[in-house]
Design a protein around this motif. Structure first.
Motif, PDB file in Angstrom:
ATOM      1  N   LEU A 106      -1.901  12.987   4.524  1.00 16.43           N
ATOM      2  CA  LEU A 106      -0.482  12.693   4.722  1.00 16.43           C
ATOM      3  C   LEU A 106       0.208  12.323   3.417  1.00 16.43           C
ATOM      4  O   LEU A 106       1.367  11.936   3.406  1.00 16.43           O
ATOM      5  CB  LEU A 106      -0.317  11.552   5.736  1.00 16.43           C
ATOM      6  N   GLY A 107      -0.532  12.416   2.306  1.00 11.64           N
ATOM      7  CA  GLY A 107       0.047  12.139   1.005  1.00 11.64           C
ATOM      8  C   GLY A 107       0.190  10.663   0.693  1.00 11.64           C
ATOM      9  O   GLY A 107       0.949  10.289  -0.215  1.00 11.64           O
ATOM     10  N   GLN A 108      -0.542   9.797   1.404  1.00 10.21           N
ATOM     11  CA  GLN A 108      -0.427   8.362   1.185  1.00 10.21           C
ATOM     12  C   GLN A 108      -1.545   7.852   0.296  1.00 10.21           C
ATOM     13  O   GLN A 108      -2.633   8.429   0.230  1.00 10.21           O
ATOM     14  CB  GLN A 108      -0.439   7.628   2.533  1.00 10.21           C
ATOM     15  N   ASN A 109      -1.268   6.745  -0.406  1.00 13.64           N
ATOM     16  CA  ASN A 109      -2.242   6.155  -1.321  1.00 13.64           C
ATOM     17  C   ASN A 109      -3.322   5.432  -0.525  1.00 13.64           C
ATOM     18  O   ASN A 109      -3.029   4.547   0.271  1.00 13.64           O
ATOM     19  CB  ASN A 109      -1.531   5.175  -2.261  1.00 13.64           C
ATOM     20  N   ALA A 110      -4.573   5.824  -0.723  1.00 12.56           N
ATOM     21  CA  ALA A 110      -5.690   5.224   0.016  1.00 12.56           C
ATOM     22  C   ALA A 110      -6.727   4.620  -0.927  1.00 12.56           C
ATOM     23  O   ALA A 110      -7.879   4.449  -0.551  1.00 12.56           O
ATOM     24  CB  ALA A 110      -6.337   6.270   0.913  1.00 12.56           C
ATOM     25  N   VAL A 111      -6.307   4.271  -2.150  1.00 12.97           N
ATOM     26  CA  VAL A 111      -7.241   3.734  -3.132  1.00 12.97           C
ATOM     27  C   VAL A 111      -7.831   2.414  -2.652  1.00 12.97           C
ATOM     28  O   VAL A 111      -9.028   2.161  -2.803  1.00 12.97           O
ATOM     29  CB  VAL A 111      -6.542   3.549  -4.495  1.00 12.97           C
ATOM     30  N   GLN A 112      -7.008   1.549  -2.067  1.00 10.67           N
ATOM     31  CA  GLN A 112      -7.510   0.253  -1.599  1.00 10.67           C
ATOM     32  C   GLN A 112      -8.595   0.425  -0.545  1.00 10.67           C
ATOM     33  O   GLN A 112      -9.591  -0.309  -0.535  1.00 10.67           O
ATOM     34  CB  GLN A 112      -6.366  -0.592  -1.042  1.00 10.67           C
ATOM     35  N   LEU A 113      -8.411   1.389   0.344  1.00  5.18           N
ATOM     36  CA  LEU A 113      -9.418   1.648   1.368  1.00  5.18           C
ATOM     37  C   LEU A 113     -10.709   2.137   0.733  1.00  5.18           C
ATOM     38  O   LEU A 113     -11.807   1.763   1.168  1.00  5.18           O
ATOM     39  CB  LEU A 113      -8.894   2.678   2.368  1.00  5.18           C
ATOM     40  N   LEU A 114     -10.596   2.957  -0.312  1.00 13.08           N
ATOM     41  CA  LEU A 114     -11.780   3.448  -1.008  1.00 13.08           C
ATOM     42  C   LEU A 114     -12.547   2.290  -1.639  1.00 13.08           C
ATOM     43  O   LEU A 114     -13.789   2.276  -1.639  1.00 13.08           O
ATOM     44  CB  LEU A 114     -11.371   4.461  -2.074  1.00 13.08           C
TER      45      LEU A 114
END
Length: 284
Positions: free
Chosen positions: A204-212
């Motif tokens: 969806l083009g959202q930032n998922a760095v924190q989840l990683l």
């Protein structure tokens, strides 16, 4: 990089000429601002709103006297995350019964690859038993947070498929890397939820760095000496979660529903097949 402006899946399902990146939190359809109805979490499409209203009206007509059971049934019918609530409730109930029965349920439901020929269901029932209160608390907290978000995005049945298929992948890797070891807990499926949510957020083009980062930290903890954590189940769950997340991300369009069901079933079959292969290789 794919240009999302030319992706038909990013067009409102009711107004194909209108581009949008917002999904209905219940069915996953893409909807434009005109079709969005604000909900407790995200927005719903017109079809889901009508379905909710019709279901609520039907429940009111059939409820009869407002006794305790009727009120509870009505409230349950209005929940948007029924599957998550049911899984948490069953898991907590099993843990309580396990404590008062002298760990009877752990002995009946825990996974051990040596028991696969006679008790294959343990590859799934392992998700409902836990070794300690803290073990249960962490897994149910993670399920409550990520499960509700994913169920809102995917719907109840796709979420259930995700949960149990990733759990199977966790048992599968335990079979390959730790044959004969008894394991308990929903951690494999929880890591599967992490992975699937990461894939969907990125799609969806959202930032998922924190989840990683969260995934990485929790994965590292499993390798620390003395923790007695099945890191094999964690990695297996991640593999299953990434596969399932990819399937959901690539079959968002409502017209791709038959393909999506086929791919979900195929992923489950792959997990079960690899588990059988792992068993055969460890005893052969």
């Amino acid at each position: 990089m794919t240009d999302q402006a030319y992706n038909p899946n990013n067009s409102c399902y009711r107004h194909p000429d209108r581009q949008s990146f917002v999904l209905c939190q219940r069915c996953g359809r893409t909807i434009c601002p005109e079709c969005q109805t604000p909900a407790a979490v995200g927005v719903h499409c017109p079809e889901c709103v009508r379905e909710q209203r019709a279901q609520f009206a039907a429940n009111r007509r059939a409820s009869g006297a407002p006794n305790g059971f009727t009120v509870a049934r009505r409230r349950f019918a209005m929940l948007d995350q029924k599957a998550t609530v049911v899984i948490v409730a069953i898991t907590v109930a099993v843990w309580l019964l396990d404590q008062v029965s002298g760990r009877l349920f752990s002995s009946l439901l825990a996974f051990n690859s040596l028991l696969l020929p006679t008790q294959p269901w343990r590859a799934v029932t392992v998700l409902f038993v836990h070794s300690s209160f803290l073990h249960l608390l962490f897994n149910m907290w993670a399920l409550w947070i990520f499960g509700r978000m994913l169920e809102n995005m995917l719907g109840a049945w796709r979420f259930l498929a995700l949960y149990f298929v990733t759990g199977i992948f966790g048992s599968m890797l335990v079979t390959f890397l730790a044959p004969g070891t008894s394991v308990v807990g929903a951690s494999g499926a929880i890591f599967g939820l992490f992975a699937a949510f990461f894939v969907l957020q990125r799609s969806l083009g959202q930032n998922a760095v924190q989840l990683l980062v969260i995934i990485g930290l929790n994965l590292v903890i499993g390798f620390l000496p003395g923790t007695n954590i099945s890191w094999q189940a964690h990695i297996g769950g991640l593999i299953g979660g990434f596969l399932m997340g990819f399937v959901f991300a690539q079959t968002r369009n409502i017209r791709q529903r038959p393909l999506q069901i086929t791919l979900i079933a195929a992923t489950a079959i792959v997990g079960l097949g690899l588990t059988a292969v792992g068993y055969a290789s460890t005893i052969g």
